[in-house]
Scaffold this motif. Structure first.
Motif, mmCIF file in Angstrom:
data_model
loop_
_atom_site.group_PDB
_atom_site.id
_atom_site.type_symbol
_atom_site.label_atom_id
_atom_site.label_comp_id
_atom_site.label_asym_id
_atom_site.label_seq_id
_atom_site.Cartn_x
_atom_site.Cartn_y
_atom_site.Cartn_z
ATOM 1 N N ASP A 95 8.443 68.589 -48.265
ATOM 2 C CA ASP A 95 8.029 69.012 -46.916
ATOM 3 C C ASP A 95 6.822 69.922 -47.062
ATOM 4 O O ASP A 95 6.769 70.731 -47.982
ATOM 5 C CB ASP A 95 9.168 69.783 -46.227
ATOM 6 N N ASP A 96 5.836 69.789 -46.162
ATOM 7 C CA ASP A 96 4.671 70.675 -46.259
ATOM 8 C C ASP A 96 4.989 72.083 -45.750
ATOM 9 O O ASP A 96 4.269 73.022 -46.069
ATOM 10 C CB ASP A 96 3.467 70.091 -45.502
ATOM 11 N N ALA A 97 6.071 72.243 -44.980
ATOM 12 C CA ALA A 97 6.411 73.563 -44.442
ATOM 13 C C ALA A 97 7.284 74.334 -45.426
ATOM 14 O O ALA A 97 8.408 73.909 -45.728
ATOM 15 C CB ALA A 97 7.124 73.411 -43.109
ATOM 16 N N VAL B 126 10.812 75.125 -44.339
ATOM 17 C CA VAL B 126 11.787 74.032 -44.421
ATOM 18 C C VAL B 126 12.254 73.858 -45.869
ATOM 19 O O VAL B 126 13.453 73.727 -46.147
ATOM 20 C CB VAL B 126 11.193 72.705 -43.902
ATOM 21 N N ASP C 160 9.857 64.543 -45.702
ATOM 22 C CA ASP C 160 9.185 64.803 -44.423
ATOM 23 C C ASP C 160 8.223 63.632 -44.148
ATOM 24 O O ASP C 160 7.948 62.832 -45.051
ATOM 25 C CB ASP C 160 8.401 66.117 -44.581
ATOM 26 N N THR D 83 5.164 64.018 -41.569
ATOM 27 C CA THR D 83 3.829 64.563 -41.293
ATOM 28 C C THR D 83 3.459 65.615 -42.329
ATOM 29 O O THR D 83 3.981 66.720 -42.328
ATOM 30 C CB THR D 83 3.790 65.185 -39.880
ATOM 31 N N ALA E 276 10.389 65.476 -37.973
ATOM 32 C CA ALA E 276 10.371 65.744 -36.534
ATOM 33 C C ALA E 276 9.918 64.517 -35.753
ATOM 34 O O ALA E 276 10.004 64.494 -34.530
ATOM 35 C CB ALA E 276 9.429 66.910 -36.237
ATOM 36 N N MET E 277 9.414 63.501 -36.467
ATOM 37 C CA MET E 277 8.870 62.310 -35.806
ATOM 38 C C MET E 277 9.982 61.319 -35.471
ATOM 39 O O MET E 277 10.115 60.292 -36.126
ATOM 40 C CB MET E 277 7.847 61.629 -36.706
ATOM 41 N N GLY E 278 10.763 61.641 -34.438
ATOM 42 C CA GLY E 278 11.934 60.818 -34.126
ATOM 43 C C GLY E 278 11.669 59.600 -33.256
ATOM 44 O O GLY E 278 12.608 58.982 -32.763
ATOM 45 N N GLN E 279 10.388 59.196 -33.076
ATOM 46 C CA GLN E 279 10.111 58.004 -32.266
ATOM 47 C C GLN E 279 10.718 56.799 -32.946
ATOM 48 O O GLN E 279 10.655 56.679 -34.167
ATOM 49 C CB GLN E 279 8.610 57.720 -32.132
ATOM 50 N N SER E 280 11.241 55.872 -32.121
ATOM 51 C CA SER E 280 11.911 54.698 -32.681
ATOM 52 C C SER E 280 11.004 53.941 -33.653
ATOM 53 O O SER E 280 11.469 53.459 -34.689
ATOM 54 C CB SER E 280 12.347 53.775 -31.548
ATOM 55 N N LYS F 69 8.671 55.119 -35.664
ATOM 56 C CA LYS F 69 8.566 55.836 -36.944
ATOM 57 C C LYS F 69 9.850 55.655 -37.758
ATOM 58 O O LYS F 69 9.806 55.464 -38.979
ATOM 59 C CB LYS F 69 8.348 57.343 -36.721
ATOM 60 N N LYS G 237 14.486 66.326 -37.131
ATOM 61 C CA LYS G 237 14.458 67.782 -37.034
ATOM 62 C C LYS G 237 14.599 68.204 -35.572
ATOM 63 O O LYS G 237 14.157 67.478 -34.707
ATOM 64 C CB LYS G 237 13.132 68.324 -37.591
ATOM 65 N N PRO G 238 15.115 69.405 -35.279
ATOM 66 C CA PRO G 238 15.538 70.437 -36.219
ATOM 67 C C PRO G 238 16.766 70.038 -37.057
ATOM 68 O O PRO G 238 17.649 69.342 -36.570
ATOM 69 C CB PRO G 238 15.867 71.627 -35.303
#
Ligand SMILES: [Mg+2]
Lengths: 156, 119
Positions: free
Chosen positions: B9-11, B14, B53, B55, B82-86, B88, B103-104
């Motif tokens: 993860d870049d964060a 996280v 992750d 993004t 966090a990219m929960g679009q169907s 993705k 996420k969260p």
């Protein structure tokens, strides 16, 4: 299409903020600035949006709220000064809100992609493009969300 | 020997949260902050599972899944994004990820998912 889009970001912010912090945000204001908006930001997380529309999404908050947010994300460990960790918590909040908004947007027919967010501190931000500014309040203080559209033609 | 997990993860917030969570359950954790770093670290660390992750700067998580599976076709990769679009979610699963957590991240949910793939 603009109000539909803005609403998804507002819903995404209140939902994600409550899930992450257990603190609820109240929307206090929503304003449209056709020629852009200037704001001085203690901390701003900014990311770009591409796809169904082109623009930027920004979260603007102050230091105390950023420290509280980081502390909660880190399971209650007190966080007293700013660090990479604080920037990372603010960036991740921005990422999650935009992710949730993109999911909601796809469900109503707008397919958007977002970039990873960057952080600006102590900057005077001038969006210089049509922008929707929403303000929120909670027990930690005030939070602003800006949705900037690159092209006026995309605002109805 | 304890099982190994590569947290990508870049964060940093996280990575730190997941590292604390997994270490408290005695997993051996290594972190990577970009997709490219994840692919490099996969080769040497040889983890039993990867949390990924999407993004991130440079290589995104879906591309990293494809690259890791080229190295190890049996790699177990769990998306945490966090990219929960169907579209993705579908792209990640098509790329070869085992499952997708939006996420969260809730610790109990993350733990139950990784245990399912590690045990
Ligand atoms: Mg990320």
């Amino acid at each position: 299409m603009d109000s539909k889009i803005v609403n998804q970001f507002i819903k995404a912010l209140t939902s994600i903020f409550a899930q992450v912090t257990n603190v609820s945000l109240t929307k206090t204001d929503l304003e449209y600035f056709p020629d852009g908006h200037k704001v001085s930001a203690k901390i701003a997380a900014i990311l770009s949006i591409a796809g169904a529309f082109k623009g930027q999404f920004m979260l603007i908050l102050n230091e105390p709220m950023a420290l509280q947010l980081t502390s909660v994300v880190m399971a209650g460990v007190p966080v007293n000064n700013s660090s990479d960790l604080v920037d990372s918590a603010v960036r991740e909040l921005c990422n999650m809100v935009a992710g949730e908004a993109s999911k909601r947007l796809l469900e109503i027919g707008f397919n958007c992609d977002i970039t990873f967010p960057s952080i600006a501190r102590g900057k005077q931000i001038d969006t210089a493009s049509p922008s929707f500014v929403s303000k929120f309040e909670c027990e930690w203080g005030e939070l602003q969300q800006i949705l900037k559209f690159e092209h006026v033609s995309q605002i109805k | 020997m304890s099982k190994k997990i590569l947290v990508v993860d870049d964060a940093s917030v996280v990575r730190l949260t997941l590292k604390h969570l997994f270490e408290s359950y005695h997993y051996n954790v290594l972190e990577a902050e970009t997709g490219e770093e994840a692919v490099e670290k996969y080769k040497t660390f040889k983890p039993d599972l990867v949390t990924m992750d999407i993004t991130m700067p440079d290589m995104d998580g879906i591309t990293a899944v494809i690259e890791i599976l080229k190295i190890d076709a049996k790699a177990k990769i769990v998306m945490c994004s966090a990219m929960g679009q169907s579209n993705k979610v579908k792209a990640a699963i098509t790329a070869g990820a085992k499952t997708f957590i939006v996420k969260p991240l809730h610790p109990e949910r993350v733990l139950s998912v990784i245990k399912k793939y590690l045990d």
